[in-house]
Design an enzyme around this catalytic site. Structure first.
Site, short mmCIF file in Angstrom:
data_model
loop_
_atom_site.label_atom_id
_atom_site.label_comp_id
_atom_site.label_asym_id
_atom_site.label_seq_id
_atom_site.Cartn_x
_atom_site.Cartn_y
_atom_site.Cartn_z
N LYS A 57 0.85 -1.19 0.00
CA LYS A 57 0.00 0.00 0.00
C LYS A 57 0.88 1.24 0.00
O LYS A 57 1.63 1.49 0.95
CB LYS A 57 -0.92 0.01 1.22
CG LYS A 57 -1.88 1.20 1.27
CD LYS A 57 -2.80 1.10 2.46
CE LYS A 57 -3.75 2.30 2.53
NZ LYS A 57 -4.67 2.21 3.68
N LYS B 67 -2.18 -1.62 -3.73
CA LYS B 67 -3.03 -0.42 -3.73
C LYS B 67 -2.14 0.81 -3.83
O LYS B 67 -1.18 0.93 -3.07
CB LYS B 67 -3.84 -0.37 -2.43
CG LYS B 67 -4.75 0.84 -2.31
CD LYS B 67 -5.48 0.84 -0.97
CE LYS B 67 -6.39 2.07 -0.86
NZ LYS B 67 -7.08 2.12 0.44
#
Length: 326
Positions: free
Chosen positions: A200, A253
């Site tokens: 992330k 992400k």
């Protein structure tokens, strides 16, 4: 190269000469079961109080009742999975509402499991629940790692007790997957999956989401725990660590700006891989389509690129737009 691989013997246009031929030779296909729809559920809303999200056209904040109704409607259209984000009525420094057994996520999960056959996933983090908006416990202005793990474990366990099929820690604290796995196993939830936000990045593409759930940090930023957008070797280390700690599904992400990372993770690890087509990626396409610069076909093409890069599952606010197309 042999002669039969050269023009005029080899003509690649033969493979594209009709829709039927193009269809049977298509290498990458999207299916409704590839999609996970993120939903925002607010404790402040009552039945029928659906709030449009200004920063994300076409997305809404729902009450528990309305979230369940909308999820059920989308299930009828072919949706298989939802990812639930909660918005509490009150926040504090310790994110106490996040692990309340009667909290907004927990109530939503119970209803979804009672009334649908959807795979129910839950976001496990502190940022929507803390008064300071950070993803961890703050002590003397510092986001402390190990103290946060206990809170994350309590949140994940409360979601599992409510019936969540998959818990998804998004905080980026070190060791969180191991802590959550241990907590779940000790409580008898060995079959609850962990989908780790393993890779992330500290991305500018999250901005519309933070407005949607009021989770912007009150001070500083999240760069001490989310990843540097410049790094890809680090992504592989993060993914391997989470697998060793017990993650069942890995996630990258954002997605569109990190297709190379998705490809690298896919190449290295033979495990289920998710990618999050985040709010900024959603909103900029919506804005371009509204302005007439792009057509709706850009939605399909962008999500297809995530699948082609190697993602098995795609978390996307575009899921309702795609269900009738793929």
């Amino acid at each position: 190269m042999s002669d039969n691989m050269e023009f005029p013997t080899k003509r690649m246009r033969r493979l594209r000469k009709s829709p039927q031929i193009r269809n049977i030779l298509r290498e990458t296909r999207l299916h409704p079961s590839d999609l996970i729809y993120p939903m925002f559920v607010s404790e402040k809303l009552g039945r029928g109080d659906v709030e449009a999200i200004d920063t994300m056209p076409g997305q809404f904040r729902y009450s528990v009742d309305d979230a369940v109704s909308e999820a059920s409607r989308l299930e009828d259209e072919g949706l298989s999975s939802v990812l639930i984000f909660g918005m509490p009525s009150a926040k504090d420094e310790l994110a106490s509402a996040a692990h309340d057994p009667h909290g907004v996520v927990q109530r939503t999960v119970r209803r979804l499991k009672e009334e649908t056959d959807l795979v129910v996933m839950t976001d496990v983090c502190l940022c929507q629940y803390t008064s300071h908006g950070h993803c961890g416990i703050v002590v003397d202005g510092e986001i402390v790692n190990d103290e946060t793990l206990e809170v994350l474990s309590r949140i994940a366990l409360s979601h599992a007790e409510a019936g969540a099929d998959v818990v998804a820690p998004s905080d980026m604290m070190d060791g969180r997957v191991a802590a959550i796995r241990r907590s779940l196993d000790d409580a008898g939830f060995q079959d609850t999956l962990i989908m780790s936000y393993a890779v992330k990045y500290a991305s500018a593409f999250y901005a519309p989401f933070r407005g949607a759930v009021s989770s912007a940090p009150a001070f500083g930023d999240r760069r001490s725990y989310q990843m540097d957008p410049a790094n890809i070797d680090e992504a592989l280390i993060e993914a391997e660590l989470d697998l060793r700690e017990g993650a069942d599904i890995l996630m990258v992400k954002p997605a569109l700006a990190y297709l190379d990372v998705i490809g690298k993770v896919r190449e290295r690890f033979s495990v289920p891989l998710a990618a999050y087509n985040v709010s900024g990626e959603y909103s900029m396409l919506k804005a371009a389509i509204k302005s007439g610069y792009l057509t709706d076909e850009a939605i399909y093409e962008s999500i297809l690129s995530i699948k082609r890069a190697g993602a098995d599952l795609i978390i996307s606010h575009f899921a309702p737009d795609l269900l009738g197309v793929i």
